[in-house]
Scaffold this motif. Structure first.
Motif, PDB file in Angstrom:
ATOM      1  N   MET A   1     -35.349 -25.589  16.768  1.00  0.00           N
ATOM      2  CA  MET A   1     -35.830 -26.133  14.440  1.00  0.00           C
ATOM      3  C   MET A   1     -34.904 -26.938  14.597  1.00  0.00           C
ATOM      4  SD  MET A   1     -36.460 -23.513  12.084  1.00  0.00           S
ATOM      5  CE  MET A   1     -36.085 -24.384  10.190  1.00  0.00           C
ATOM      6  N   ALA A   2     -35.105 -28.931  13.721  1.00  0.00           N
ATOM      7  CA  ALA A   2     -33.817 -29.416  13.488  1.00  0.00           C
ATOM      8  C   ALA A   2     -33.361 -28.859  12.240  1.00  0.00           C
ATOM      9  CB  ALA A   2     -35.130 -30.459  12.956  1.00  0.00           C
ATOM     10  N   THR A   3     -32.021 -28.967  12.739  1.00  0.00           N
ATOM     11  CA  THR A   3     -31.178 -28.684  11.453  1.00  0.00           C
ATOM     12  C   THR A   3     -31.625 -29.300   9.969  1.00  0.00           C
ATOM     13  OG1 THR A   3     -29.803 -28.644  13.183  1.00  0.00           O
ATOM     14  CG2 THR A   3     -28.330 -28.650  10.687  1.00  0.00           C
ATOM     15  N   ALA A   4     -31.434 -28.360   9.172  1.00  0.00           N
ATOM     16  CA  ALA A   4     -31.481 -28.184   8.241  1.00  0.00           C
ATOM     17  C   ALA A   4     -30.365 -29.430   7.440  1.00  0.00           C
ATOM     18  CB  ALA A   4     -31.058 -27.433   6.614  1.00  0.00           C
ATOM     19  N   ARG A   5     -30.603 -29.971   6.591  1.00  0.00           N
ATOM     20  CA  ARG A   5     -29.825 -31.177   5.790  1.00  0.00           C
ATOM     21  C   ARG A   5     -29.877 -31.626   4.630  1.00  0.00           C
ATOM     22  NH1 ARG A   5     -33.584 -37.139   6.782  1.00  0.00           N
ATOM     23  NH2 ARG A   5     -34.653 -35.036   6.661  1.00  0.00           N
ATOM     24  N   LEU A   6     -28.596 -31.295   3.584  1.00  0.00           N
ATOM     25  CA  LEU A   6     -28.647 -31.956   2.332  1.00  0.00           C
ATOM     26  C   LEU A   6     -30.303 -32.839   1.711  1.00  0.00           C
ATOM     27  CD1 LEU A   6     -26.164 -30.999   0.679  1.00  0.00           C
ATOM     28  CD2 LEU A   6     -25.387 -33.315   0.677  1.00  0.00           C
ATOM     29  N   ARG A   7     -30.354 -33.298   1.910  1.00  0.00           N
ATOM     30  CA  ARG A   7     -31.904 -33.898   0.823  1.00  0.00           C
ATOM     31  C   ARG A   7     -33.309 -32.767   1.417  1.00  0.00           C
ATOM     32  NH1 ARG A   7     -33.692 -38.720   0.460  1.00  0.00           N
ATOM     33  NH2 ARG A   7     -31.822 -40.246   1.819  1.00  0.00           N
ATOM     34  N   ASP A   8     -33.088 -32.661   2.613  1.00  0.00           N
ATOM     35  CA  ASP A   8     -34.073 -31.048   2.724  1.00  0.00           C
ATOM     36  C   ASP A   8     -33.625 -29.944   1.424  1.00  0.00           C
ATOM     37  OD1 ASP A   8     -34.879 -32.136   5.205  1.00  0.00           O
ATOM     38  OD2 ASP A   8     -33.494 -31.088   6.080  1.00  0.00           O
ATOM     39  N   VAL A   9     -32.507 -29.693   0.982  1.00  0.00           N
ATOM     40  CA  VAL A   9     -32.325 -28.322   0.735  1.00  0.00           C
ATOM     41  C   VAL A   9     -32.555 -29.059  -1.187  1.00  0.00           C
ATOM     42  CG1 VAL A   9     -30.904 -27.209  -0.489  1.00  0.00           C
ATOM     43  CG2 VAL A   9     -30.223 -28.017   1.718  1.00  0.00           C
ATOM     44  N   ALA A  10     -32.943 -30.030  -1.525  1.00  0.00           N
ATOM     45  CA  ALA A  10     -32.557 -30.632  -2.336  1.00  0.00           C
ATOM     46  C   ALA A  10     -34.405 -30.710  -2.370  1.00  0.00           C
ATOM     47  CB  ALA A  10     -32.140 -32.783  -2.642  1.00  0.00           C
ATOM     48  N   GLU A  11     -35.243 -31.405  -1.977  1.00  0.00           N
ATOM     49  CA  GLU A  11     -35.946 -31.619  -2.053  1.00  0.00           C
ATOM     50  C   GLU A  11     -37.198 -30.625  -2.000  1.00  0.00           C
ATOM     51  OE1 GLU A  11     -37.951 -33.439   1.627  1.00  0.00           O
ATOM     52  OE2 GLU A  11     -37.194 -35.589   1.012  1.00  0.00           O
ATOM     53  N   ARG A  12     -37.056 -29.358  -1.559  1.00  0.00           N
ATOM     54  CA  ARG A  12     -37.201 -28.026  -2.094  1.00  0.00           C
ATOM     55  C   ARG A  12     -36.222 -26.993  -2.656  1.00  0.00           C
ATOM     56  NH1 ARG A  12     -38.207 -23.008   2.054  1.00  0.00           N
ATOM     57  NH2 ARG A  12     -38.774 -25.131   2.924  1.00  0.00           N
ATOM     58  N   ALA A  13     -35.476 -27.219  -3.732  1.00  0.00           N
ATOM     59  CA  ALA A  13     -35.244 -27.098  -4.687  1.00  0.00           C
ATOM     60  C   ALA A  13     -35.713 -27.609  -6.175  1.00  0.00           C
ATOM     61  CB  ALA A  13     -33.440 -26.736  -4.613  1.00  0.00           C
ATOM     62  N   GLY A  14     -35.757 -28.965  -5.891  1.00  0.00           N
ATOM     63  CA  GLY A  14     -36.565 -29.910  -6.616  1.00  0.00           C
ATOM     64  C   GLY A  14     -35.510 -30.208  -7.520  1.00  0.00           C
ATOM     65  N   VAL A  15     -34.204 -30.750  -6.651  1.00  0.00           N
ATOM     66  CA  VAL A  15     -33.872 -31.203  -7.566  1.00  0.00           C
ATOM     67  C   VAL A  15     -32.824 -32.533  -6.311  1.00  0.00           C
ATOM     68  CG1 VAL A  15     -32.907 -28.909  -8.443  1.00  0.00           C
ATOM     69  CG2 VAL A  15     -31.484 -29.678  -5.971  1.00  0.00           C
ATOM     70  N   SER A  16     -31.815 -32.871  -6.994  1.00  0.00           N
ATOM     71  CA  SER A  16     -30.818 -33.931  -6.655  1.00  0.00           C
ATOM     72  C   SER A  16     -29.923 -34.287  -5.021  1.00  0.00           C
ATOM     73  CB  SER A  16     -30.143 -35.029  -7.775  1.00  0.00           C
ATOM     74  OG  SER A  16     -29.147 -34.724  -7.938  1.00  0.00           O
ATOM     75  N   ILE A  17     -30.123 -34.779  -4.308  1.00  0.00           N
ATOM     76  CA  ILE A  17     -28.903 -34.654  -3.526  1.00  0.00           C
ATOM     77  C   ILE A  17     -27.614 -34.208  -3.991  1.00  0.00           C
ATOM     78  CG2 ILE A  17     -27.240 -35.252  -1.208  1.00  0.00           C
ATOM     79  CD1 ILE A  17     -30.121 -36.937  -0.953  1.00  0.00           C
ATOM     80  N   ARG A  18     -27.225 -35.187  -5.692  1.00  0.00           N
ATOM     81  CA  ARG A  18     -25.411 -34.636  -5.721  1.00  0.00           C
ATOM     82  C   ARG A  18     -25.584 -33.250  -6.319  1.00  0.00           C
ATOM     83  NH1 ARG A  18     -21.203 -37.979  -7.285  1.00  0.00           N
ATOM     84  NH2 ARG A  18     -20.891 -36.718  -9.088  1.00  0.00           N
ATOM     85  N   THR A  19     -26.795 -32.956  -7.176  1.00  0.00           N
ATOM     86  CA  THR A  19     -27.042 -31.296  -7.115  1.00  0.00           C
ATOM     87  C   THR A  19     -26.770 -30.400  -6.399  1.00  0.00           C
ATOM     88  OG1 THR A  19     -28.342 -32.156  -9.191  1.00  0.00           O
ATOM     89  CG2 THR A  19     -28.271 -30.162  -8.637  1.00  0.00           C
ATOM     90  N   VAL A  20     -27.200 -30.245  -4.709  1.00  0.00           N
ATOM     91  CA  VAL A  20     -27.273 -29.564  -4.161  1.00  0.00           C
ATOM     92  C   VAL A  20     -25.456 -29.990  -3.493  1.00  0.00           C
ATOM     93  CG1 VAL A  20     -27.514 -29.410  -1.817  1.00  0.00           C
ATOM     94  CG2 VAL A  20     -29.817 -30.445  -2.904  1.00  0.00           C
ATOM     95  N   SER A  21     -24.916 -31.288  -3.330  1.00  0.00           N
ATOM     96  CA  SER A  21     -23.835 -31.128  -3.467  1.00  0.00           C
ATOM     97  C   SER A  21     -22.717 -30.768  -3.976  1.00  0.00           C
ATOM     98  CB  SER A  21     -23.756 -32.367  -2.945  1.00  0.00           C
ATOM     99  OG  SER A  21     -22.109 -32.812  -3.031  1.00  0.00           O
ATOM    100  N   ASN A  22     -22.221 -30.741  -5.554  1.00  0.00           N
ATOM    101  CA  ASN A  22     -22.297 -29.758  -5.980  1.00  0.00           C
ATOM    102  C   ASN A  22     -22.418 -28.061  -5.947  1.00  0.00           C
ATOM    103  OD1 ASN A  22     -20.888 -32.089  -7.271  1.00  0.00           O
ATOM    104  ND2 ASN A  22     -22.921 -32.432  -9.266  1.00  0.00           N
ATOM    105  N   VAL A  23     -23.682 -27.640  -5.640  1.00  0.00           N
ATOM    106  CA  VAL A  23     -23.171 -26.362  -5.698  1.00  0.00           C
ATOM    107  C   VAL A  23     -22.417 -26.103  -4.484  1.00  0.00           C
ATOM    108  CG1 VAL A  23     -24.955 -24.648  -5.170  1.00  0.00           C
ATOM    109  CG2 VAL A  23     -25.131 -26.159  -7.381  1.00  0.00           C
ATOM    110  N   VAL A  24     -22.771 -26.516  -3.023  1.00  0.00           N
ATOM    111  CA  VAL A  24     -22.331 -26.207  -2.508  1.00  0.00           C
ATOM    112  C   VAL A  24     -20.803 -26.611  -2.645  1.00  0.00           C
ATOM    113  CG1 VAL A  24     -22.386 -27.234   0.466  1.00  0.00           C
ATOM    114  CG2 VAL A  24     -24.127 -27.267  -0.678  1.00  0.00           C
ATOM    115  N   ASN A  25     -20.385 -27.486  -3.182  1.00  0.00           N
ATOM    116  CA  ASN A  25     -18.822 -28.030  -3.148  1.00  0.00           C
ATOM    117  C   ASN A  25     -18.454 -26.439  -3.962  1.00  0.00           C
ATOM    118  OD1 ASN A  25     -18.179 -29.426  -0.704  1.00  0.00           O
ATOM    119  ND2 ASN A  25     -20.062 -30.246  -1.848  1.00  0.00           N
ATOM    120  N   GLY A  26     -18.844 -25.618  -5.264  1.00  0.00           N
ATOM    121  CA  GLY A  26     -18.549 -24.775  -5.558  1.00  0.00           C
ATOM    122  C   GLY A  26     -17.955 -25.048  -6.625  1.00  0.00           C
ATOM    123  N   TYR A  27     -18.344 -26.283  -7.459  1.00  0.00           N
ATOM    124  CA  TYR A  27     -18.281 -26.676  -8.715  1.00  0.00           C
ATOM    125  C   TYR A  27     -18.879 -26.123  -9.910  1.00  0.00           C
ATOM    126  CZ  TYR A  27     -16.786 -31.552  -5.569  1.00  0.00           C
ATOM    127  OH  TYR A  27     -15.741 -32.674  -5.353  1.00  0.00           O
TER     128      TYR A  27
END
Length: 339
Positions: A1-27
């Motif tokens: 199974m392929a490793t999930a990428r930041l882009r995959d999370v963004a598409e699943r959540a319906g948000v931008s890659i930057r928003t995912v990055s902000n959440v993951v980094n605890g902003y």
């Protein structure tokens, strides 16, 4: 199974890659509903952030150093476990070193240079450092001191109240009707501040009860090892006035060594001599008898130390150094009250 990428999370959540990055980094500045959607997508996809890439981007190594005097003293190994668990919550790996209390080694590990450059911060339990040593430290990486405070240190400090803890241990023995109470572990020299504070608490408890301190019942030890406790107890048993009614030992290893000597000499614990330790190490909970002890909150010590480092890193915190106190409690077991 392929490793999930930041882009995959963004598409699943319906948000931008930057928003995912902000959440993951605890902003903090992310709407609660958006954060929940991203966290749900992260869980569903099994996304794991690339901590190495994140740290490199921040100019960090992703590693903290924990420096203790002796790893084979159970208190420090149990503390190390707590620090590792807490640091993991922040995405940090912990590298552990020991100094054996040697001044040159302690200075080397805080002074910066090639070895220190590998760490984003240092948590240090010193025995030999002075105020002058700390004043010469170079580098801006955070340093948190554990144990006894070096006067006017420019660094954050996490400790327990050793005087109050020792007072509580000695008071417990008085409450049991024991009045001839020995103390094992005093260290009347420059690097023995922890022991000296415990002696102060022992003395304060005597003063509170109006009981004079018998100086011959305060036994100094060079270290806090099993053999030191066994030897100190042997000396107390050979006292001209006979054995004490109780013993307060300045760590659990001293107490377990003392109990061994008592039992081999044919004395009962606690019927003949009650024993209290300090540190609440695992071995004391399974000893026969189980060991009454002062239990410092090692988890809280770890949390306070790691949190202080991450705040100074992430928030560029430049506030003056603070002194933080972790709680402790007396845990009563068989070595003072029997079965």
């Amino acid at each position: 199974m392929a490793t999930a990428r930041l882009r995959d999370v963004a598409e699943r959540a319906g948000v931008s890659i930057r928003t995912v990055s902000n959440v993951v980094n605890g902003y903090a500045h992310v709407a609660a509903e958006t954060r929940q959607r991203v966290e749900k997508a992260v869980a569903e996809l099994g996304y794991r952030p690339n901590l190495l890439a994140r740290n490199l981007k921040r100019g960090r190594t992703g590693m903290l150093a924990l420096v203790v005097p002796e790893l084979d003293v159970p208190y420090f190994s149990e503390l190390a476990r707590a620090v590792i668990a807490e640091a993991r919550q922040y995405g940090y790996t912990v590298v552990i070193d020991q100094t054996d209390g040697e001044p040159d080694r302690e200075r080397e590990l805080i002074m910066g240079g090639a070895s220190a450059a590998r760490f984003d911060g240092v948590i240090l339990s010193p025995l030999s450092l002075s105020q002058a040593d700390l004043a010469q430290r170079v580098g801006s990486d955070p340093l948190v001191l554990l144990g006894e405070r070096i006067a006017e240190s420019p660094y954050d400090h996490v400790a327990i109240d050793n005087v109050a803890a020792a007072f509580s241990a000695t008071e417990h023995l008085f409450d049991l009707g024991r009045t001839r109470i020995a103390a094992v572990g005093d260290q009347p020299y420059d690097t023995g501040e922890t022991a000296q504070l415990r002696t102060r608490g022992y003395r304060d408890a005597h003063a509170a009860r109006g009981v004079p301190v018998d100086e011959s019942l305060i036994v100094a030890t060079h270290r806090f090892h099993l053999s030191d406790g066994a030897e100190a107890m042997a000396a107390l048993l050979d006292h001209t006035d006979g054995p004490p009614e109780a013993v307060f030992c300045y760590n659990d290893l001293l107490a377990l060594g003392a109990i061994r000597t008592l039992l081999t000499r044919g004395l009962r614990v606690p019927e003949d001599v009650a024993v209290v330790g300090f540190d609440d190490i695992e071995a004391g909970r399974y000893n026969t008898p189980t060991l009454t002890t002062i239990s410092p909150d090692k988890t809280q010590i770890a949390q306070l130390a790691v949190e202080r480092i991450t705040r100074r890193l992430d928030d560029a915190l430049e506030d003056p150094p603070v002194e933080l106190w972790a709680p402790h409690q007396l845990v009563v077991r068989e070595s003072t009250v029997g079965h």
